[in-house]
Write a protein that holds these residues in place. Structure first.
Motif, PDB file in Angstrom:
ATOM      1  N   VAL A 193      -6.449   4.594  -8.835  1.00  0.00           N
ATOM      2  CA  VAL A 193      -6.101   3.792  -7.649  1.00  0.00           C
ATOM      3  C   VAL A 193      -5.898   2.336  -8.046  1.00  0.00           C
ATOM      4  CG1 VAL A 193      -6.924   3.001  -5.416  1.00  0.00           C
ATOM      5  CG2 VAL A 193      -7.273   5.374  -6.094  1.00  0.00           C
ATOM      6  N   ALA A 194      -6.805   1.826  -8.924  1.00  0.00           N
ATOM      7  CA  ALA A 194      -6.678   0.427  -9.329  1.00  0.00           C
ATOM      8  C   ALA A 194      -5.389   0.208 -10.107  1.00  0.00           C
ATOM      9  CB  ALA A 194      -7.887   0.028 -10.187  1.00  0.00           C
ATOM     10  N   THR A 195      -5.056   1.148 -11.025  1.00  0.00           N
ATOM     11  CA  THR A 195      -3.817   1.010 -11.801  1.00  0.00           C
ATOM     12  C   THR A 195      -2.614   1.038 -10.882  1.00  0.00           C
ATOM     13  OG1 THR A 195      -4.984   2.407 -13.369  1.00  0.00           O
ATOM     14  CG2 THR A 195      -2.754   1.786 -13.941  1.00  0.00           C
ATOM     15  N   SER A 227       1.741   1.773  -3.732  1.00  0.00           N
ATOM     16  CA  SER A 227       0.618   2.306  -4.506  1.00  0.00           C
ATOM     17  C   SER A 227       0.295   3.725  -4.042  1.00  0.00           C
ATOM     18  CB  SER A 227      -0.606   1.395  -4.398  1.00  0.00           C
ATOM     19  OG  SER A 227      -1.125   1.442  -3.098  1.00  0.00           O
ATOM     20  N   SER A 236       0.836  -1.201   0.000  1.00  0.00           N
ATOM     21  CA  SER A 236       0.000   0.000   0.000  1.00  0.00           C
ATOM     22  C   SER A 236       0.868   1.247   0.000  1.00  0.00           C
ATOM     23  CB  SER A 236      -0.956  -0.003   1.189  1.00  0.00           C
ATOM     24  OG  SER A 236      -0.248  -0.236   2.372  1.00  0.00           O
ATOM     25  N   ARG A 273      -2.484   0.263  -7.743  1.00  0.00           N
ATOM     26  CA  ARG A 273      -2.423  -0.972  -6.949  1.00  0.00           C
ATOM     27  C   ARG A 273      -1.831  -2.104  -7.762  1.00  0.00           C
ATOM     28  NH1 ARG A 273      -7.250   0.033  -3.371  1.00  0.00           N
ATOM     29  NH2 ARG A 273      -6.188   1.249  -1.778  1.00  0.00           N
ATOM     30  N   ALA A 274      -2.282  -2.204  -9.048  1.00  0.00           N
ATOM     31  CA  ALA A 274      -1.763  -3.278  -9.902  1.00  0.00           C
ATOM     32  C   ALA A 274      -0.257  -3.108 -10.086  1.00  0.00           C
ATOM     33  CB  ALA A 274      -2.464  -3.263 -11.255  1.00  0.00           C
ATOM     34  N   TYR A 324      -3.217   8.303   1.348  1.00  0.00           N
ATOM     35  CA  TYR A 324      -2.747   6.948   1.032  1.00  0.00           C
ATOM     36  C   TYR A 324      -1.371   6.682   1.630  1.00  0.00           C
ATOM     37  CZ  TYR A 324      -6.630   5.961  -2.090  1.00  0.00           C
ATOM     38  OH  TYR A 324      -7.874   5.694  -2.579  1.00  0.00           O
ATOM     39  N   ALA A 347     -11.196   5.710  -8.817  1.00  0.00           N
ATOM     40  CA  ALA A 347     -11.022   4.258  -8.934  1.00  0.00           C
ATOM     41  C   ALA A 347     -10.028   3.840 -10.015  1.00  0.00           C
ATOM     42  CB  ALA A 347     -12.379   3.590  -9.145  1.00  0.00           C
ATOM     43  N   PRO A 348     -10.102   4.390 -11.262  1.00  0.00           N
ATOM     44  CA  PRO A 348      -9.158   3.897 -12.279  1.00  0.00           C
ATOM     45  C   PRO A 348      -7.708   4.104 -11.877  1.00  0.00           C
ATOM     46  CG  PRO A 348     -10.790   5.361 -13.270  1.00  0.00           C
ATOM     47  CD  PRO A 348     -11.008   5.393 -11.810  1.00  0.00           C
ATOM     48  N   SER A 402       1.558  -4.103  -6.880  1.00  0.00           N
ATOM     49  CA  SER A 402       1.636  -5.545  -6.612  1.00  0.00           C
ATOM     50  C   SER A 402       2.604  -6.193  -7.590  1.00  0.00           C
ATOM     51  CB  SER A 402       0.257  -6.191  -6.666  1.00  0.00           C
ATOM     52  OG  SER A 402      -0.170  -6.284  -7.990  1.00  0.00           O
TER      53      SER A 402
END
Lengths: 204, 486
Positions: free
Chosen positions: B473-475, B328, B325, B477-478, B399, B470-471, B481
């Protein structure tokens, strides 16, 4: 074996001594000459460990090009080195202190040095057998295949250095007469030759 | 590896393209002679956009090692590279008008920006200590030159020289540290280093490795201008021409933070116990100094320098956390940071009095009456930088602080929040000057078309980030990871 050891100590001692002279000699031209001596001795050390290609490159590139360039710069720029050294004594104590601390750290680190157990397994470029491949070929194999990415990138760094030098120093000067060969060839008789009728006693 | 094998190059298509494009633009500029700045600049912008497309299509995770493992790919590199490319392209667009008015419209500027961007992309993709160094030098060398591009000005040349000398020292430290690490591990490859450090056992690494690691961190901390390696930042920011300052504040910072993140997580991930305290310390220093030193500034460029030092401190909080986290969070923060800074610099580059560019904070007085739209945009950016919800800057900070708390760094998170409160003071001071002070001499009414577009887009992103985070944050996060896993 004893001759090798003897040669090593002679070359190493001369290299260090000339290194000291580079820094301490008053005349900058002498400094550059001592630098050349240091390069030669370093090249000799490379020959001793069997890296004759690097030894030759060192002489060709460093002595042949870099040191001569230094010599030109020193002679042409006419820098007053006495003036440059004026602050030297003032900064000497702090410089010496930092040097001492670094030296102590080096001794500390070097004394407690260990190699990781994995080192032999992850080693990138193992030294090939000298009998199997001579060292020009070994370097070529690595530099132009495995390290081609870095080789090209280093080329780009040099390109940037060149652009930078030109951007920061090149000036377009007005009023400079340059030879234009195209214009010289394309010139016609009518443009440059004039036939004048001169009257008797009148002058031109 | 056979002697004749050809390396896998397709995933590096964007870098190869950008290198060739840079050389073509250079040739175009040389042969067109005078007045080619605009053409070369737009060419550079197109090249950067095409490179971004190539990053998207070819930069994904590669099954085979690229360039014999010298070059890493994947979502993390893609994310950071897109930010870098966007930052550089916008900086070039913003420079057009300024360079022309100031009479320094030289075509070498966009060419050098393209080559610097290439260096930044190589930094982001570095998978080897040598590759890291070469990318870093390509970037730094180009930046030294463009810092002193206004070569007739004493301040600009001083900025370039200062940057160069201190940059050379930091590169020396980086190399010294790298050599110690190489001496221990026998490899410079990140995967190899990770393998070595994962099998250390209980005795831990040798003293030399820790010293080497600290030297590497110092070298990289200089590049992100974290305290105590920040001294160059205010002078260089102030001395360079403003579009160059804008570039400095955006693209190299993104690249250097991404690089620091990769170096800490990938090869040295198992040494977290050794580096975490170092990063925590420089993070605290950066946040505190950034907040306090900015208060007394009168030049807005110096203020932005201290503001960026502060932001680097907040970003280091995320790196110090060292978990997924955290990574990201840093990426989201970088995304937000890019937009806030681009917008603010668009406003700074629109500050003119009777055709002259001004950079005093006092010159902004009465802006709300003369330029209500610009004042409102600047208000959004400053509030966002101060971290006031619901603007984008708040989420960036949120974050990284959450990540710090997740890995138990409570003190760091608390100091961060306090520094952020102190920092809010100087942002609010500018807003007070804009909205409540009377103007002595109003700024020129005319604002360039490119600036209007840049301000509008960045203000919209900063203001409306909370509607649809969301887009991104999701990118992020990916990407995080992928970095942690790989």
């Amino acid at each position: 074996m004893i001759i090798q050891a003897l040669a090593f100590y002679v070359f190493a001692a001369i290299a260090i001594a000339s290194g000291v002279m580079v820094v301490t000699s008053r005349n900058p031209v002498h400094s550059v000459l001592y630098l050349i001596l240091a390069f030669f001795n370093a090249a000799a050390l490379f020959v001793l460990i069997g890296a004759e290609f690097i030894a030759m490159i060192l002489i060709v590139v460093y002595v042949g090009a870099v040191a001569v360039l230094f010599l030109f710069v020193v002679m042409m720029l006419d820098i007053n080195f006495v003036e440059l050294r004026q602050g030297f004594m003032r900064y000497m104590p702090i410089g010496a202190l930092i040097g001492l601390v670094l030296l102590a750290e080096l001794v500390f680190v070097g004394g407690a040095w260990t190699f990781s157990g994995e080192a032999t397994q992850v080693m990138l470029a193992k030294t090939p057998e000298i009998a199997a491949v001579h060292n020009t070929e070994a370097i070529g194999n690595l530099m132009y295949t495995r390290y081609v990415y870095l080789f090209q990138a280093a080329g780009l760094v040099l390109l940037v250095a060149m652009i930078g030098a030109i951007v920061l120093t090149h000036r377009q000067r007005d009023g400079v007469r340059k030879q234009r060969i195209g214009a010289q060839i394309a010139v016609r008789r009518e443009d440059v030759v004039e036939v004048v009728k001169v009257t008797k006693g009148g002058g031109v | 590896m056979g002697a004749t094998s050809i390396p896998v190059m397709a995933p590096a298509a964007a870098e190869i393209f950008l290198a060739i494009a840079g050389m073509i633009l250079l040739m175009a500029g040389v042969f067109r002679k005078s007045g080619s700045m605009a053409v070369v600049s737009w060419g550079a912008v197109v090249a950067l956009i095409l490179a971004a497309v190539l990053v998207l299509t070819h930069g994904g995770t590669s099954a085979e090692p690229v360039f014999f493992g010298m070059f890493s790919t994947g979502p993390f590199a893609q994310f950071a590279k897109l930010l870098v490319l966007a930052g550089s392209a916008i900086a070039i667009v913003m420079s057009l008008d300024y360079m022309k008015r100031e009479g320094i419209d030289r075509f070498e500027f966009p060419v050098l920006v393209v080559l610097a961007t290439l260096g930044m992309m190589m930094m982001v993709s570095a998978n080897d200590l040598i590759g890291l160094y070469v990318g870093l030098e390509l970037q730094s060398l180009s930046l030294y030159v463009i810092a002193s591009i206004r070569r007739d000005s004493l301040r600009s040349t001083e900025a370039g020289l200062k940057y160069f000398v201190l940059g050379a020292i930091s590169s020396g430290m980086l190399l010294y540290g790298s050599s110690m690490i190489y001496g221990f591990a026998g490899t410079t490859d990140f995967n190899g280093l990770a393998q070595v450090f994962s099998k250390l056992g209980d005795s831990g690494p040798a003293v030399g490795v820790i010293i080497g690691l600290v030297f590497v961190i110092s070298g990289l901390a200089f590049k992100v201008s974290a305290v105590p390696f920040h001294m160059w930042t205010p002078d260089v920011y102030e001395g360079s021409p403003t579009p160059v300052t804008a570039l400095f504040a955006i693209a190299p910072k993104v690249a250097a933070v991404a690089l620091l993140l990769r170096v800490m997580i990938e090869p040295f991930g198992d040494l977290i116990a050794q580096w975490q305290q170092v990063i925590v310390l420089i993070s605290i220093f950066s946040m505190v100094l950034g907040a306090f030193a900015a208060m007394v500034q009168t030049s807005i460029k110096r203020l932005m320098a201290y503001s960026s030092i502060g932001h680097m401190g907040f970003l280091l909080v995320g790196i110090a956390a060292g978990n997924e986290s955290g990574v990201s969070g840093v990426l989201i923060y970088l995304f937000v940071y890019l937009f806030m800074n681009v917008g603010t610099f668009a406003c700074i580059l629109s500050m003119r009095q009777q055709g002259r560019y001004v950079e005093g904070i006092g010159d902004l007085s009465g802006l709300s009456k003369t330029h209500p739209m610009m004042a409102f945009a600047l208000l959004i950016f400053l509030f966002s930088m101060a971290g006031i919800p619901p603007l984008a800057g708040f989420f960036g900070k949120w974050y990284v602080f959450m990540a710090a708390i997740e890995s138990g760094l409570y003190a760091l998170a608390i100091i961060g929040v306090l520094a952020s409160v102190v920092g809010a003071f100087y942002y609010l001071r500018i807003i007070k000057i804009m909205y409540f002070d009377e103007a002595d001499e109003p700024l020129d009414a005319e604002i360039g078309g490119e600036m209007r577009v840049v301000m509008l887009v960045t203000a919209a992103v900063t203001l409306l980030f909370f509607v649809l985070p969301a887009p991104i944050v999701a990118t992020a996060r990916a990407a995080a990871s992928a970095l942690m896993g790989g």
